[in-house]
Design an enzyme around this catalytic site. Structure first.
Site, short mmCIF file in Angstrom:
data_model
loop_
_atom_site.label_atom_id
_atom_site.label_comp_id
_atom_site.label_asym_id
_atom_site.label_seq_id
_atom_site.Cartn_x
_atom_site.Cartn_y
_atom_site.Cartn_z
CG ASN A 87 -1.84 1.17 1.29
OD1 ASN A 87 -1.91 1.96 0.36
ND2 ASN A 87 -2.55 1.31 2.41
CE LYS A 106 -0.39 3.04 4.77
NZ LYS A 106 -0.29 3.14 6.24
CG HIS A 138 -5.96 1.40 5.08
ND1 HIS A 138 -5.53 2.35 5.98
CD2 HIS A 138 -4.92 0.54 4.91
CE1 HIS A 138 -4.28 2.07 6.34
NE2 HIS A 138 -3.89 0.98 5.70
CD GLU A 198 -3.29 5.22 6.67
OE1 GLU A 198 -3.31 5.32 5.43
OE2 GLU A 198 -2.33 4.75 7.31
CD GLU A 250 -3.63 -2.76 7.18
OE1 GLU A 250 -2.46 -2.73 6.76
OE2 GLU A 250 -4.46 -1.89 6.91
N GLY A 305 2.27 2.00 10.96
CA GLY A 305 3.16 3.15 10.87
C GLY A 305 3.75 3.60 12.19
CB SER A 318 5.03 -1.87 11.98
OG SER A 318 4.52 -0.58 12.23
#
Length: 248
Positions: A11, A13, A95, A97, A165, A171, A211
């Site tokens: 991904n 992003k 996702h 985010e 996730e 991150g 991560s």
């Protein structure tokens, strides 16, 4: 080891430009990638055509989001039909985010999943708990609830990859231990067996994101119910090749 084909998604992003992504694409095209691993790169929408035109055909491309209808007055959105028109076969939906930065709710994500599958796109559907939810002991409740909304909208499980996730690991440099990842993946598989079907429970690929690096990928990949990865930051670096080859 299961017969489920190992799946590694990158991904990207909101990162990269034609120069840096071109270099990454060259790295991937010239690398020796494990034959038994399916690889898909999630490019920013403006670079979908560029990625699909330049990546080796054996590497798939995914959009990072799409809308729930084919066309219309939805400024700034893209549809599965447009994604398919670029020669792209996958989309990442739900996702964290999208959920937590842009406020997408379960209902909307479910509608997107349904429309993407109707449009013959493969879906990488994301689920995962936040740190406060894990600390409160509600991880299962959260991920089962998110999975149910996705499952209710799936017409063809053969075109779905489920990505677990944990939001607290994305991150942050914190990774779920292999044991933590395996525990959730195993419980998800049991939930799917009980609430969808035994067959889907056995065959659906559940991948881990949060991560993932070249350093920790092999240990994670060795877990029985971890069928691959959705990789963020490391997918922009040469070590992505090591992650793809985690089971080589």
């Amino acid at each position: 080891m299961s017969t489920r084909k190992f799946f590694v998604g990158g991904n990207w992003k909101m990162n990269g430009n034609k120069e840096s992504l071109g270099e990454l694409i060259t790295t991937l095209n010239t690398a020796s990638l494990h034959d038994e691993t399916e690889v898909v790169c999630g490019a920013p929408s403006i670079y979908l055509d560029y990625a699909r035109s330049n990546l080796d055909p054996k590497i798939g491309v995914a959009a990072q989001n799409c809308y729930k209808v084919a066309k219309g007055a939805f400024t700034g959105e893209i549809s599965p039909a447009m994604i398919k028109d670029c020669g792209v076969d996958w989309v990442i939906l739900g996702h964290s985010e999208r959920r937590h930065v842009f406020g997408e709710c379960d209902e909307l994500i479910g509608q997107k999943v349904a429309h993407a599958l109707e449009s013959d796109l493969g879906v990488i559907a994301c689920i995962g708990e936040k740190l406060e939810e894990r600390e409160a002991g509600t991880t299962e409740e959260v991920v089962f609830s998110q999975t149910k909304v996705i499952a209710d909208n799936v017409s063809d499980w053969g075109k779905v990859v489920l990505a677990y996730e944990p939001v607290w690991a994305i991150g942050t440099g914190k990774t779920a231990t292999p044991e933590q990842a395996q525990e959730v993946h195993e419980k998800l598989r049991v939930w799917i067996r009980e609430n969808v079907s035994e067959t889907v429970g056995d065959s659906v690929r559940i991948i881990y994101g949060g991560s993932v690096t070249g350093a920790n990928c092999k240990e994670l990949a060795a877990q029985a119910d971890v069928d691959g990865f959705l990789v963020g930051g490391a997918s922009l670096k040469p070590e992505f090749v090591d992650i793809i080859n985690a089971r080589a």
